[in-house]
Motif scaffolding. Sequence first.
Motif, short mmCIF file in Angstrom:
data_model
loop_
_atom_site.label_atom_id
_atom_site.label_comp_id
_atom_site.label_asym_id
_atom_site.label_seq_id
_atom_site.Cartn_x
_atom_site.Cartn_y
_atom_site.Cartn_z
N ALA A 123 68.34 45.53 -61.05
CA ALA A 123 67.32 46.56 -61.27
C ALA A 123 66.26 46.06 -62.24
O ALA A 123 65.06 46.35 -62.08
CB ALA A 123 67.97 47.84 -61.80
N SER A 124 66.68 45.30 -63.25
CA SER A 124 65.73 44.77 -64.23
C SER A 124 64.73 43.83 -63.58
O SER A 124 63.53 43.88 -63.85
CB SER A 124 66.48 44.03 -65.35
N VAL A 125 65.22 42.94 -62.73
CA VAL A 125 64.33 42.01 -62.04
C VAL A 125 63.34 42.76 -61.17
O VAL A 125 62.13 42.48 -61.17
CB VAL A 125 65.13 41.01 -61.18
N LEU A 126 63.81 43.75 -60.45
CA LEU A 126 62.94 44.52 -59.55
C LEU A 126 61.86 45.27 -60.32
O LEU A 126 60.68 45.21 -59.97
CB LEU A 126 63.78 45.49 -58.72
N GLN A 127 62.23 45.96 -61.39
CA GLN A 127 61.24 46.76 -62.11
C GLN A 127 60.27 45.87 -62.88
O GLN A 127 59.14 46.24 -63.09
CB GLN A 127 61.92 47.77 -63.03
N ARG A 128 60.72 44.68 -63.27
CA ARG A 128 59.81 43.76 -63.96
C ARG A 128 58.80 43.16 -63.00
O ARG A 128 57.64 42.94 -63.34
CB ARG A 128 60.63 42.65 -64.62
N THR A 129 59.22 42.91 -61.79
CA THR A 129 58.39 42.22 -60.82
C THR A 129 57.45 43.15 -60.07
O THR A 129 56.46 42.71 -59.50
CB THR A 129 59.29 41.47 -59.80
N ILE A 130 57.71 44.46 -60.11
CA ILE A 130 56.90 45.40 -59.35
C ILE A 130 55.49 45.49 -59.89
O ILE A 130 54.61 46.05 -59.25
CB ILE A 130 57.55 46.80 -59.32
N ARG A 131 55.21 44.88 -61.01
CA ARG A 131 53.83 44.85 -61.50
C ARG A 131 52.90 44.18 -60.49
O ARG A 131 51.69 44.25 -60.61
CB ARG A 131 53.76 44.09 -62.83
N ASN B 181 59.83 51.95 -54.36
CA ASN B 181 59.21 53.28 -54.25
C ASN B 181 59.20 54.03 -55.58
O ASN B 181 58.36 54.91 -55.78
CB ASN B 181 59.96 54.13 -53.22
N ASP B 182 60.13 53.72 -56.47
CA ASP B 182 60.23 54.45 -57.74
C ASP B 182 60.59 53.47 -58.85
O ASP B 182 61.76 53.30 -59.19
CB ASP B 182 61.29 55.55 -57.62
N VAL B 183 59.57 52.83 -59.40
CA VAL B 183 59.81 51.82 -60.44
C VAL B 183 60.35 52.46 -61.71
O VAL B 183 61.16 51.85 -62.43
CB VAL B 183 58.52 51.01 -60.72
N ALA C 12 62.43 54.99 -61.97
CA ALA C 12 63.88 55.20 -61.80
C ALA C 12 64.64 53.89 -61.99
O ALA C 12 65.69 53.86 -62.63
CB ALA C 12 64.17 55.80 -60.43
N LEU C 13 64.11 52.82 -61.43
CA LEU C 13 64.75 51.51 -61.61
C LEU C 13 64.75 51.10 -63.08
O LEU C 13 65.73 50.55 -63.58
CB LEU C 13 64.02 50.46 -60.78
N ARG C 14 63.65 51.36 -63.77
CA ARG C 14 63.56 50.99 -65.18
C ARG C 14 64.58 51.77 -66.01
O ARG C 14 65.26 51.20 -66.88
CB ARG C 14 62.14 51.23 -65.70
N ARG C 15 64.68 53.06 -65.74
CA ARG C 15 65.66 53.86 -66.48
C ARG C 15 67.08 53.37 -66.21
O ARG C 15 67.91 53.28 -67.12
CB ARG C 15 65.52 55.34 -66.11
N TYR C 16 67.35 53.06 -64.95
CA TYR C 16 68.68 52.58 -64.59
C TYR C 16 68.97 51.23 -65.23
O TYR C 16 70.06 50.98 -65.73
CB TYR C 16 68.78 52.47 -63.06
N ALA C 17 67.97 50.35 -65.26
CA ALA C 17 68.16 49.02 -65.83
C ALA C 17 68.48 49.06 -67.30
O ALA C 17 69.25 48.25 -67.82
CB ALA C 17 66.90 48.17 -65.59
N GLU C 18 67.91 50.04 -68.02
CA GLU C 18 68.07 50.11 -69.46
C GLU C 18 69.18 51.05 -69.91
O GLU C 18 69.53 51.08 -71.09
CB GLU C 18 66.75 50.55 -70.10
N ALA C 19 69.76 51.80 -68.98
CA ALA C 19 70.82 52.74 -69.37
C ALA C 19 72.09 52.01 -69.75
O ALA C 19 72.42 50.95 -69.19
CB ALA C 19 71.11 53.71 -68.21
N GLU C 20 72.81 52.55 -70.72
CA GLU C 20 74.09 51.98 -71.11
C GLU C 20 75.18 52.55 -70.20
O GLU C 20 75.16 53.71 -69.79
CB GLU C 20 74.42 52.36 -72.57
N ARG C 21 76.13 51.69 -69.88
CA ARG C 21 77.24 52.15 -69.04
C ARG C 21 78.53 51.56 -69.57
O ARG C 21 78.61 50.35 -69.85
CB ARG C 21 77.02 51.72 -67.58
N ASN C 22 79.51 52.37 -69.71
CA ASN C 22 80.82 51.89 -70.18
C ASN C 22 81.77 51.80 -68.99
O ASN C 22 82.18 52.81 -68.43
CB ASN C 22 81.39 52.87 -71.22
N ASP C 23 82.06 50.55 -68.61
CA ASP C 23 83.02 50.38 -67.52
C ASP C 23 83.67 49.02 -67.65
O ASP C 23 83.42 48.30 -68.59
CB ASP C 23 82.38 50.58 -66.15
#
Length: 229
Positions: free
Chosen positions: A159-167, A214-216, A218-229
């Motif tokens: 997700a990080s790569v995608l949202q960074r490259t969508i520029r 389509n929704d950069v 949303a990808l940015r939020r997902y890329a930066e969200a913390e997840r415990n798993d």
Amino acid sequence: MQKISKVESEKIVSSSGWLTRVPSKFRADVLDHSILIQLKKGEVLFHVGDPPGGIYGLVAGTISVSLAPLDHAPRLMLLGIPGHWTGEACFLTRKPRRGEVRAALDTTLLHVPLDALDRMAAKDPMVSHHIAQILMMSVETLLEVVHDLQKPQADRRIASVLQRTIRIGEAPLPSTQSELGIMANASRKQVNAALNQFKDAGWLTNTYRSIIVNDVDALRRYAEAERND
């Protein structure tokens, strides 16, 4: 790709990226000394080890940038976007090219030859300072890359790569799943699973050779969200 005039190219590179950060007189000098060039998809701008040369500003299309430490083969690191400039290291160090840059799509660039930069620098000692800003912007981008690669979850890295490259804009990202995996340090299986997840969420559509985001946000939020798993 529709051909872009020199005048229009100058407007594009002056509206984003490096040239927005430099004095107007220097910006005008860069544009006056620039040459419009066209590359077909797959053409190489320069290889590792090529002789020192000038700088290049991306007007339209996309370039792939491959880098590596000395004595290692270059690997795809990132995709350049309009307003992106490269080639500054040769002006600053007088050493051969350290990376490989090629056109990922039919691409238009502005080129300022090394001898033109030298003539500018002979008249104005601040030219070296202005060119060094390209280097620092590249460092900022590489810090983003390192930060993203340290994320433990593959889907967050992708997700990080995608949202960074969508520029790049609304054009499809010209990346295969294998290339996306290289940039995100992820397996093809992980890339496929993440793309399907993002597609189901409505954040992108994809084919084998291109991805449309389509929704950069949303990808940015997902890329930066913390997840415990």
